[in-house]
Design an enzyme around this catalytic site. Structure first.
Site, mmCIF file in Angstrom:
data_model
loop_
_atom_site.group_PDB
_atom_site.id
_atom_site.type_symbol
_atom_site.label_atom_id
_atom_site.label_comp_id
_atom_site.label_asym_id
_atom_site.label_seq_id
_atom_site.Cartn_x
_atom_site.Cartn_y
_atom_site.Cartn_z
ATOM 1 N NE ARG A 269 2.548 43.779 73.342
ATOM 2 C CZ ARG A 269 2.858 44.044 72.082
ATOM 3 N NH1 ARG A 269 3.756 43.291 71.466
ATOM 4 N NH2 ARG A 269 2.304 45.046 71.434
ATOM 5 C CB ALA A 270 8.805 41.209 78.062
#
Length: 711
Positions: free
Chosen positions: A281-282
Site C-alpha cells: 500500500r505504501a
C-alpha cells in the site's frame, strides 16, 4: 452530522498560518482523493480541526441523483442502492459534504439503523441511513480518532476496504456504497491508533505550535478578527479562497495527463524497501501522491522532488514497528536511497521524454507557489489568521542504550536489616543514594493478566465482560432502543399470541413487547495501574534492566488489549504518580525510560498512593475495572513500622475488591518470598519475572496444572 454549509462561515483555509505540511497534504487529497486521506498528529490547540474543516469549502461540487439519500452519481448510480433503481430525472448539484463522526457514536449512527420490527412483521426493509451514507463521495472527519471505540474502527476498516457499508440484522441485510475521504486528527499523548486503521490513512503529518513570536501574534490576530466578525473575515479572504479553488480544479483536470515514469517508480519501490514498510500500500500511495504533487505544480512529469515529498508524507506512520517507535523518517537515508536508485527526472524509458524543467521552464514547475508547496500566506495584512503553527521536522528518537559493565553480585536480602547493611545496598537512608536510569531489556510477549469475574466496561481484549459484541449467552427485553436482535427468543415470545392477535397469513404478528435482544459476552479493557519499586534494593543494573523490560512488555500488552494505564513509582521516602491514567502507552514507556533508582523502600506509600488513584478513577468511570500490578521484591524498609504499614495498606486494597498481581523481582540464590507474602495480603497472585513470559516453561506448567484442576 456537520456539513460544509451552515449559517456561520468556516474559517478560510487560506487564512491558516504556517502548517505547510498539513495544508499540502489536505490539498493533495483535494486534487486526488485516491491518495487516501490524511492523519493529523499533534498537540492540542494547534488548529488541526480548523484546517480540516476549512478544506470542505475548497472541494468541487458533486452531482447526485435527485432525492437519493445515498448520493448516487447520475452517470453511474449504484445498482444496489436502497433508494434505487434510479430513473433518469432531476440532478442535484451540491457542495462536497464534510461529515463528522463523534468518538462516542453508536454503531447504528455510523452504519444506519434497520427497523427489525417492520422487517419481521411486514417484510419491509425500512432503513435509516447513517454517517457512512452521508459521507459517500465526501469527507469523513474523525476528531480524536485514536479514542474511537474498537467496534467503530472495525466498521470503518470494512467500509474503507470494500467501498461499501453492510448492515446485517439476523438475516436481513442492506448494502450501500460508501467511498469517502478519511481525515482524522489525534493527540499522541492520549494513545496510538491500531496499526490496521493507521495504514488506511494515505498521508500523515505532525503539527506543533510555533515557537516564533511573530507567527504566534499573527495567529492570535486572525483568530480574534474571525471571532469578532466571521462573515466579514471570510469576505476579506474570499479572493484567495477563489484562487485556490480554481487551482485545485486545474490540477484535477491535469492529473490524468501526468506521466509516472519507470525511473520514478524505481525510486518509489527502492524507498519503500529501504524503510522496510509492510505490504504494497505504501508504494501505491507514494505513486499517487507524487502524481498529485506534479499536477499541483502544473507539470505532467514526476520529478525526484515529488518522490521525496511523497515519501515524507506517506511513509512515517508506516515504518512504526511498535507503539514505542517514534514516527518520522531519516532524511539523510532517504536522500541516499533516492540518489542510489537513480533520478526520477531522467525521462520515462525513452517514451514521451518530458521536459525536465516542466512546462514553465523552471525546476519547480510554473505553479504560483513553485513545486509541491502549498500556497503561502499572502492575504490581507490587516487581518492575519487562526490557530496555526509551523511544523518542525520530526527527528527519529533513539532509545538510550543501557551502559554495560561488570555486575556486582547481589547479597541475600532480609526484610528488616540493620542500618549498615541496608545502606550498603540501598545507599544512605532517605532519598539519598540515587543512581542514574538504566535501559530496559528487549520487550517480550507476556501472559494475559486479567480481572476475575464478569465486567461491563468498554470493549477491549483483556477481561471477560458483557459487551455489545462477542458470543451470545442469552436474551433479555431491550432497555431503550433495540440492539442486537435475538431472533429465536423473539419468535418464542411472539408464538403463543398468534391466535389471539388474529394471525391469518403466513407472516408472524410481532409486537414491541415480543422483541428480545441478545446478551453477549466478550472482553473489556481495564485500567492497569503499575506500582513499580525503584528503591535501592532494585538498583543492581542487571536486575533493573530486566524489571524495566518486564514493565515495558506489560505496557505493550496493555496497548494491544486497549487498556488505560497509569504508573506509580516509590523510592526514598515517598511515592510519585509518574503517569496519571491515560491511553498513551508511549508516555508510559518514556516515564519508565527515565526512571532513576536508589534509597529506601517505602512500599506502604506506593500502595496507599495506588489506593487514592483508584478511588478517583472509580468516580470518573465506575464501569472500568482496575488491575493493580505491583513490581517489587517485597522489601519494606521506608518510614515508621514499614512492614506492618505495608500489610495494612495491602489489606485496604484487598478489602475494596481490587484485583492485583505481584511481579516478584527477588533475585539471588537465597529467596525470602516477601513478594509472595505481599500477594497474599492483597489477595492476589504472585508471579516471577520468568513466569511473566507467555512462552516460559514455568508458565506452561502452571497453565497445564490449572487446566487439570478445572477438569
Amino acid at each position: 452530522m456537520t456539513t460544509a454549509h451552515n449559517t456561520t462561515p468556516q474559517y478560510p483555509f487560506t487564512a491558516v498560518v504556517g502548517m505547510d505540511d498539513l495544508r499540502l497534504a489536505l490539498l493533495l487529497n483535494a486534487v486526488s482523493p485516491a491518495v487516501g486521506g490524511v492523519l493529523v498528529r499533534g498537540e492540542k490547540g494547534t488548529a488541526k480541526s480548523t484546517a480540516v474543516r476549512a478544506l470542505s469549502a475548497l472541494m468541487p461540487h458533486v452531482d447526485v441523483v435527485g432525492g437519493c439519500r445515498f448520493a448516487c452519481a447520475p452517470h453511474a448510480p449504484d445498482p444496489g442502492c436502497p433508494d434505487g433503481p434510479h430513473e433518469t430525472g432531476a440532478v442535484e448539484d451540491r457542495p462536497t459534504r464534510m461529515v463528522e463522526l463523534p468518538v462516542g457514536a453508536s454503531e447504528d449512527r455510523l452504519v444506519g439503523a434497520l427497523d427489525i420490527e417492520r422487517a419481521l412483521s411486514e417484510g419491509v426493509k425500512a432503513f435509516e441511513p447513517g454517517l457512512l451514507a452521508d459521507a459517500h463521495r465526501g469527507i469523513l472527519y474523525v476528531d480524536e480518532v485514536n479514542l474511537l471505540h474498537d467496534h467503530l474502527v472495525d466498521l470503518l476498516l470494512d467500509a474503507a476496504a470494500m467501498g461499501a457499508s453492510y448492515v446485517e440484522r439476523e438475516g436481513v441485510s442492506v448494502r450501500h456504497a460508501a467511498r469517502f475521504l478519511l481525515v482524522g486528527t489525534m493527540n499522541p499523548e492520549e494513545g496510538e491508533l491500531r496499526p490496521q486503521l493507521l495504514d488506511r490513512f494515505g498521508l500523515t503529518v505532525e503539527v506543533a505550535a510555533s515557537r516564533e513570536p511573530d507567527q504566534r501574534v499573527s495567529v492570535v490576530r486572525r483568530r480574534l478578527s474571525y471571532d469578532a466578525d466571521p462573515a466579514g473575515f471570510a469576505a476579506r479572504w474570499a479572493a484567495e479562497e477563489d484562487e485556490l479553488r480554481h487551482r485545485i480544479a486545474a490540477a484535477r483536470e491535469l492529473l490524468p495527463e501526468v506521466t509516472l515514469g519507470d525511473a520514478a517508480l524505481r525510486q518509489i519501490a527502492a524507498t519503500c524497501a529501504a524503510f522496510e514498510v509492510d505490504g504494497m500500500r505504501a508504494d501505491i500511495v507514494m505513486a499517487r501522491t507524487a502524481t498529485a504533487l506534479a499536477a499541483w505544480a502544473g507539470r505532467t512529469d514526476v520529478l525526484e522532488e515529488d518522490v521525496r515529498q511523497a515519501a515524507l508524507l506517506a511513509l512515517p506512520h508506516r515504518r512504526r514497528r511498535n507503539p514505542f517507535d517514534a514516527p518520522g523518517l531519516d532524511e539523510d537515508k532517504l536522500d541516499r536511497t533516492l540518489e542510489e536508485s537513480g533520478g526520477a527526472d531522467e525521462g520515462t524509458d525513452g517514451e514521451d521524454d518530458p521536459d525536465p524543467d516542466g512546462p514553465d521552464g523552471g525546476p519547480d514547475g510554473g505553479g504560483p507557489d513553485g513545486g509541491g508547496q502549498p500556497p503561502q500566506d499572502g492575504g490581507p495584512e490587516e487581518s492575519p489568521h487562526t490557530e496555526g503553527p509551523e511544523l518542525p521536522h520530526q527527528q527519529e528518537r533513539e532509545a538510550p542504550q543501557a551502559p554495560e559493565g561488570p555486575e556486582a553480585p547481589e547479597a541475600p536480602e532480609r526484610q528488616e536489616q540493620p542500618a549498615a547493611p541496608e545502606q550498603s545496598q540501598e545507599g544512605a537512608p532517605g532519598a539519598g543514594g540515587q543512581k542514574a536510569a538504566v535501559g530496559a531489556t528487549e520487550p517480550f510477549r507476556t501472559r494475559r493478566l486479567d480481572v476475575p469475574g464478569l465486567g461491563e466496561g468498554a470493549d477491549g481484549r483483556r477481561s471477560r465482560a458483557r459487551t455489545a459484541h462477542g458470543r451470545t449467552t442469552g436474551a433479555r427485553r431491550p432497555h431503550g432502543a433495540l440492539g442486537k436482535l435475538h431472533l429465536a427468543a423473539t419468535v418464542q415470545a411472539a408464538a403463543p399470541h398468534q391466535r389471539a392477535r388474529g394471525r391469518s397469513g403466513r407472516g408472524l404478528v410481532v409486537r414491541r413487547d415480543d422483541l428480545r435482544e441478545a446478551v453477549r459476552e466478550g472482553r473489556e479493557g481495564n485500567l492497569v495501574l503499575f506500582v513499580v519499586d525503584a528503591s535501592g534494593s532494585m538498583a543492581a543494573r542487571k536486575r533493573m534492566s530486566a524489571v524495566k523490560g518486564a514493565v515495558l512488555s506489560l505496557l505493550l500488552d496493555a496497548y494491544q488489549r486497549r487498556d488505560k494505564i497509569g504508573m506509580i513509582t516509590f523510592r526514598g521516602t515517598g511515592a510519585e504518580l509518574a503517569l496519571p491514567p491515560t491511553s498513551s502507552v508511549e508516555a508510559g514507556a518514556a516515564r519508565l525510560e527515565q526512571l532513576p533508582t536508589g534509597g529506601r523502600t517505602p512500599l506502604s506509600e506506593g500502595l496507599l498512593r495506588a489506593h487514592e488513584v483508584l478511588r478517583v478513577e472509580r468516580m470518573r468511570d465506575a464501569s472500568r475495572r482496575p488491575l493493580l500490578v505491583v513490581v517489587t521484591d517485597g522489601r519494606a524498609t521506608g518510614g515508621p513500622e514499614p512492614v506492618g504499614r505495608a500489610a495494612r495498606a495491602a489489606r485496604l486494597l484487598a478489602g475494596e475488591g481490587t484485583a492485583s498481581v505481584v511481579v516478584d523481582c527477588e533475585a539471588g540464590p537465597v529467596r525470602l518470598g516477601l513478594a509472595g507474602e505481599l500477594a497474599r495480603e492483597l489477595q492476589g497472585t504472585a508471579i516471577t519475572l520468568d513466569e511473566l513470559r507467555a512462552d516460559s516453561v514455568s508458565a506452561l506448567v502452571r497453565t497445564v496444572q490449572g487446566n487439570r484442576k478445572a477438569a
